[in-house]
Motif scaffolding. Structure first.
Motif, PDB file in Angstrom:
ATOM      1  N   VAL A 223       0.834  -1.323   0.084  1.00 49.16           N
ATOM      2  CA  VAL A 223       0.043  -0.014  -0.035  1.00 49.16           C
ATOM      3  C   VAL A 223       1.137   1.173  -0.048  1.00 49.16           C
ATOM      4  CG1 VAL A 223      -1.813   1.101   1.264  1.00 49.16           C
ATOM      5  CG2 VAL A 223      -1.641  -1.289   1.302  1.00 49.16           C
ATOM      6  N   THR A 224       0.489   2.107  -0.887  1.00 53.01           N
ATOM      7  CA  THR A 224       1.288   3.320  -1.116  1.00 53.01           C
ATOM      8  C   THR A 224       0.278   4.469  -1.410  1.00 53.01           C
ATOM      9  OG1 THR A 224       3.338   2.498  -1.837  1.00 53.01           O
ATOM     10  CG2 THR A 224       2.991   4.701  -2.293  1.00 53.01           C
ATOM     11  N   ARG A 225      -0.201   5.223  -0.314  1.00 53.67           N
ATOM     12  CA  ARG A 225      -1.045   6.292  -0.412  1.00 53.67           C
ATOM     13  C   ARG A 225      -2.515   5.852  -1.390  1.00 53.67           C
ATOM     14  NH1 ARG A 225       2.368  10.595  -1.621  1.00 53.67           N
ATOM     15  NH2 ARG A 225       1.842  10.997  -3.455  1.00 53.67           N
ATOM     16  N   GLU A 226      -3.313   5.344  -1.006  1.00 52.09           N
ATOM     17  CA  GLU A 226      -4.563   5.097  -1.534  1.00 52.09           C
ATOM     18  C   GLU A 226      -5.693   5.860  -0.778  1.00 52.09           C
ATOM     19  OE1 GLU A 226      -7.381   3.080  -4.139  1.00 52.09           O
ATOM     20  OE2 GLU A 226      -5.312   3.129  -4.455  1.00 52.09           O
ATOM     21  N   ASN A 227      -6.505   6.304  -1.376  1.00 53.46           N
ATOM     22  CA  ASN A 227      -7.840   6.812  -0.857  1.00 53.46           C
ATOM     23  C   ASN A 227      -8.995   5.833  -0.773  1.00 53.46           C
ATOM     24  OD1 ASN A 227      -6.311   9.370  -0.145  1.00 53.46           O
ATOM     25  ND2 ASN A 227      -6.872  10.108  -2.037  1.00 53.46           N
ATOM     26  N   ASN A 228      -9.504   5.534   0.180  1.00 56.91           N
ATOM     27  CA  ASN A 228     -10.587   5.023   0.485  1.00 56.91           C
ATOM     28  C   ASN A 228     -10.834   3.497  -0.434  1.00 56.91           C
ATOM     29  OD1 ASN A 228     -11.741   7.029   1.890  1.00 56.91           O
ATOM     30  ND2 ASN A 228     -12.100   8.249   0.219  1.00 56.91           N
ATOM     31  N   ALA A 229      -9.991   2.936  -0.307  1.00 56.73           N
ATOM     32  CA  ALA A 229     -10.057   1.500  -0.872  1.00 56.73           C
ATOM     33  C   ALA A 229     -10.723   0.608  -0.178  1.00 56.73           C
ATOM     34  CB  ALA A 229      -8.727   0.919  -1.336  1.00 56.73           C
ATOM     35  N   GLN A 230     -11.690  -0.432  -0.844  1.00 60.42           N
ATOM     36  CA  GLN A 230     -12.460  -1.497  -0.216  1.00 60.42           C
ATOM     37  C   GLN A 230     -12.146  -2.763  -0.468  1.00 60.42           C
ATOM     38  OE1 GLN A 230     -15.489  -0.567   1.685  1.00 60.42           O
ATOM     39  NE2 GLN A 230     -14.949   1.439   1.594  1.00 60.42           N
ATOM     40  N   VAL A 231     -11.615  -3.608   0.248  1.00 61.10           N
ATOM     41  CA  VAL A 231     -10.982  -4.857  -0.074  1.00 61.10           C
ATOM     42  C   VAL A 231     -11.811  -5.833   0.707  1.00 61.10           C
ATOM     43  CG1 VAL A 231      -9.019  -6.377   0.490  1.00 61.10           C
ATOM     44  CG2 VAL A 231      -8.546  -3.827  -0.062  1.00 61.10           C
ATOM     45  N   TYR A 232     -12.704  -6.714  -0.074  1.00 55.06           N
ATOM     46  CA  TYR A 232     -13.401  -7.573   0.879  1.00 55.06           C
ATOM     47  C   TYR A 232     -13.728  -8.864  -0.081  1.00 55.06           C
ATOM     48  CZ  TYR A 232     -17.345  -5.485  -2.290  1.00 55.06           C
ATOM     49  OH  TYR A 232     -17.935  -5.028  -3.487  1.00 55.06           O
ATOM     50  N   ASN A 233     -14.237  -9.708   0.874  1.00 55.17           N
ATOM     51  CA  ASN A 233     -14.337 -11.385   0.215  1.00 55.17           C
ATOM     52  C   ASN A 233     -13.320 -11.661  -0.465  1.00 55.17           C
ATOM     53  OD1 ASN A 233     -17.869 -10.226   0.935  1.00 55.17           O
ATOM     54  ND2 ASN A 233     -17.327 -12.508   1.386  1.00 55.17           N
ATOM     55  N   ASN A 234     -12.000 -11.731  -0.013  1.00 52.01           N
ATOM     56  CA  ASN A 234     -10.916 -12.130  -0.604  1.00 52.01           C
ATOM     57  C   ASN A 234     -10.509 -13.319   0.100  1.00 52.01           C
ATOM     58  OD1 ASN A 234     -10.483 -10.446  -3.007  1.00 52.01           O
ATOM     59  ND2 ASN A 234     -10.606  -9.016  -0.934  1.00 52.01           N
ATOM     60  N   THR A 235      -9.825 -14.384  -0.320  1.00 51.56           N
ATOM     61  CA  THR A 235      -9.354 -15.680   0.264  1.00 51.56           C
ATOM     62  C   THR A 235      -7.796 -15.626   0.025  1.00 51.56           C
ATOM     63  OG1 THR A 235     -11.529 -16.768   0.590  1.00 51.56           O
ATOM     64  CG2 THR A 235      -9.424 -18.031   0.649  1.00 51.56           C
ATOM     65  N   VAL A 236      -7.239 -15.621   1.028  1.00 54.04           N
ATOM     66  CA  VAL A 236      -5.512 -15.699   0.862  1.00 54.04           C
ATOM     67  C   VAL A 236      -5.179 -16.883   1.818  1.00 54.04           C
ATOM     68  CG1 VAL A 236      -3.497 -14.274   1.672  1.00 54.04           C
ATOM     69  CG2 VAL A 236      -5.497 -13.062   0.840  1.00 54.04           C
ATOM     70  N   TYR A 237      -4.292 -17.790   0.829  1.00 56.71           N
ATOM     71  CA  TYR A 237      -3.739 -19.005   1.338  1.00 56.71           C
ATOM     72  C   TYR A 237      -2.321 -18.776   1.527  1.00 56.71           C
ATOM     73  CZ  TYR A 237      -2.080 -23.521   2.401  1.00 56.71           C
ATOM     74  OH  TYR A 237      -1.438 -24.419   2.672  1.00 56.71           O
ATOM     75  N   LEU A 238      -1.654 -18.653   2.743  1.00 57.86           N
ATOM     76  CA  LEU A 238      -0.148 -18.674   2.945  1.00 57.86           C
ATOM     77  C   LEU A 238       0.340 -19.947   3.557  1.00 57.86           C
ATOM     78  CD1 LEU A 238      -0.015 -15.022   3.957  1.00 57.86           C
ATOM     79  CD2 LEU A 238       0.642 -15.690   1.865  1.00 57.86           C
ATOM     80  N   PRO A 239       1.110 -20.829   2.951  1.00 55.94           N
ATOM     81  CA  PRO A 239       1.593 -22.184   3.152  1.00 55.94           C
ATOM     82  C   PRO A 239       2.624 -22.080   4.513  1.00 55.94           C
ATOM     83  CG  PRO A 239       2.671 -21.818   1.179  1.00 55.94           C
ATOM     84  CD  PRO A 239       1.840 -20.520   1.573  1.00 55.94           C
ATOM     85  N   GLU A 240       2.967 -23.120   4.946  1.00 62.22           N
ATOM     86  CA  GLU A 240       4.110 -23.055   6.177  1.00 62.22           C
ATOM     87  C   GLU A 240       5.439 -22.773   5.289  1.00 62.22           C
ATOM     88  OE1 GLU A 240       4.578 -26.907   8.088  1.00 62.22           O
ATOM     89  OE2 GLU A 240       2.427 -26.865   8.637  1.00 62.22           O
ATOM     90  N   GLY A 241       6.023 -22.025   5.975  1.00 67.49           N
ATOM     91  CA  GLY A 241       7.314 -21.402   5.487  1.00 67.49           C
ATOM     92  C   GLY A 241       7.199 -20.096   4.727  1.00 67.49           C
ATOM     93  N   SER A 242       6.058 -19.696   4.480  1.00 69.53           N
ATOM     94  CA  SER A 242       5.726 -18.285   3.931  1.00 69.53           C
ATOM     95  C   SER A 242       6.289 -17.059   4.904  1.00 69.53           C
ATOM     96  CB  SER A 242       4.252 -18.113   3.769  1.00 69.53           C
ATOM     97  OG  SER A 242       4.260 -16.680   3.333  1.00 69.53           O
ATOM     98  N   THR A 243       6.920 -16.316   4.279  1.00 69.42           N
ATOM     99  CA  THR A 243       7.176 -15.136   5.157  1.00 69.42           C
ATOM    100  C   THR A 243       6.609 -13.527   4.700  1.00 69.42           C
ATOM    101  OG1 THR A 243       9.038 -14.589   3.957  1.00 69.42           O
ATOM    102  CG2 THR A 243       9.638 -16.050   5.862  1.00 69.42           C
ATOM    103  N   ALA A 244       5.460 -13.979   3.697  1.00 70.90           N
ATOM    104  CA  ALA A 244       4.951 -12.774   3.010  1.00 70.90           C
ATOM    105  C   ALA A 244       4.096 -11.945   4.248  1.00 70.90           C
ATOM    106  CB  ALA A 244       3.879 -13.355   2.136  1.00 70.90           C
ATOM    107  N   ALA A 245       4.029 -10.805   3.878  1.00 68.72           N
ATOM    108  CA  ALA A 245       3.431  -9.863   4.596  1.00 68.72           C
ATOM    109  C   ALA A 245       2.056  -9.803   4.223  1.00 68.72           C
ATOM    110  CB  ALA A 245       4.142  -8.407   4.840  1.00 68.72           C
ATOM    111  N   VAL A 246       0.943  -9.945   5.258  1.00 70.76           N
ATOM    112  CA  VAL A 246      -0.257  -9.502   4.713  1.00 70.76           C
ATOM    113  C   VAL A 246      -0.407  -8.362   4.302  1.00 70.76           C
ATOM    114  CG1 VAL A 246      -2.613  -9.672   5.544  1.00 70.76           C
ATOM    115  CG2 VAL A 246      -1.011 -11.503   6.246  1.00 70.76           C
TER     116      VAL A 246
END
Length: 375
Positions: A223-246
């Motif tokens: 995220v870099t300076r965004e106005n009024n974004a709507q983020v909804y009803n997404n599915t995110v799967y991160l496996p064991e060993g992942s270091t990804a930031a949410v």
């Protein structure tokens, strides 16, 4: 209707094969590009369709459009636009059903468009060579872009690439919608919000909904300076060993709202960035399962229960449907103008609690409200 001087109309590129275009690392070098040049007569493309085509082994971008008529206040002063306002959007642009692979830079870029459509494309092996910051599919300086039903995977993030995500709502956008997309195995992450990436630029009201992110690395939401974004009803799967930031925040953003998402995080990543500010985000009705960092967001309807995905870790989107007994069922927050359907085409209930994530199970009629889903 009569069209004004300076417009080119009705272009169809269908079922062609472009390959082995050895360009340079500038964004003027592409597999297919529709370009408006000149500064005398206001000009744009109208009714431009590129479909059912294959582009592979090209530098830098795969499929895109450009224009010299791109300056407006929301775009800022980038590209010499300081104080100039000559924005002339391209209309009825459609990039549909194409396969883009092995690009040195971006896959598909939609620029200076009004209600452009990018759908049902298969984009993979992107940013394969060191050519700066690149993304799978993105839109910039456009209004009401619709990016949907795309499969984007294996976007690389080489050392000179500051991005590497599947999708990007870049600067100068109004009301871009990213929905029903499948993002997986991208080294930079799922979604980049880059409203502040241009000098003096902004982006407003991006919507990200009913998408699946599986095994993306780096930063799921960057995220870099965004106005009024709507983020909804997404599915995110991160496996064991992942270091990804949410969430990875690079600069102050304004009121990003995240609702009804499922974060199935078996890795160690959380919520961070050089300008991470929890107050810039509102979280409502989300499921956080697996890893729980100390700064996990506050959410008045948070659930940490196992959402019971059918086959977490599988390779197909159907593996990430909800089990009929999932605690995410009828546990979401009602949303107005919710798009009407989920990733698989099932209806989303109107006026009562939906399921969380990108999949909606069948709902009784009249639909029922759920009690609090807090643990």
């Amino acid at each position: 209707a009569d069209l004004p001087d300076g417009v080119g109309t009705h272009y169809l590129v269908d079922d062609i094969y472009v390959h082995d275009v050895y360009g340079d690392n500038t964004k003027w070098s592409n597999g297919i590009q529709f370009r408006v040049s000149g500064t005398t007569t206001p000009t744009h493309f109208d009714d431009l369709v590129v479909q059912n085509s294959r582009i592979t082994n090209v530098d830098r971008e795969g499929l895109t459009n450009r224009t010299t008529w791109m300056c407006r206040p929301i775009y800022g002063s980038t590209d010499g636009c300081g104080g100039l306002n000559n924005w002339r959007p391209n209309t009825r642009i459609v990039f549909r059903g194409n396969t883009i692979s092995n690009t040195g830079g971006d896959g598909i870029v939609l620029r200076a468009a009004d209600r452009g459509l990018v759908e049902r494309n298969h984009v993979y092996d992107i940013a394969m060579r060191p050519m700066g910051s690149n993304v799978g599919i993105w839109t910039i300086n456009s209004d009401d872009s619709l990016i949907q039903y795309n499969d984007v995977h294996d976007v690389r993030k080489l050392p000179d690439n500051g991005d590497g995500q599947a999708f990007d709502s870049d600067y100068g956008n109004n009301r871009a919608v990213f929905q029903y997309n499948y993002s997986h195995d991208n080294e930079g992450g799922f979604m980049l919000f880059c409203g502040g990436c241009g000098s003096g630029s902004t982006t407003n009201d991006t919507v990200v909904r009913y998408n699946l992110s599986r095994n993306d690395s780096g930063r799921i939401f960057d995220v870099t300076r965004e106005n009024n974004a709507q983020v909804y009803n997404n599915t995110v799967y991160l496996p064991e060993g992942s270091t990804a930031a949410v969430v990875y925040q690079r600069s102050v953003t304004n009121n990003m709202v995240l609702r009804n998402n499922v974060f199935y995080n078996l890795g160690t990543g959380g919520y961070t960035g050089p300008k991470y500010t929890p107050e810039n985000f509102t979280w409502t009705g989300n499921t956080f399962y697996g890893n729980h960092p100390t700064n996990e967001p506050a959410d008045t309807e948070k659930s940490t229960k196992n959402p019971r995905l059918l086959n977490p870790g599988g390779l197909n989107p159907v593996d990430y449907r909800l089990h009929p007994g999932s605690p995410a069922r009828r546990a979401g927050t009602p949303i107005t103008d919710n798009g009407g359907r989920d990733y698989f085409g099932a209806p989303v209930p109107d006026g009562c609690r939906p399921d969380r994530g990108f999949h909606q199970l069948s709902h009784p009629r009249p639909c029922l409200t759920a009690s609090s889903s807090q643990d």
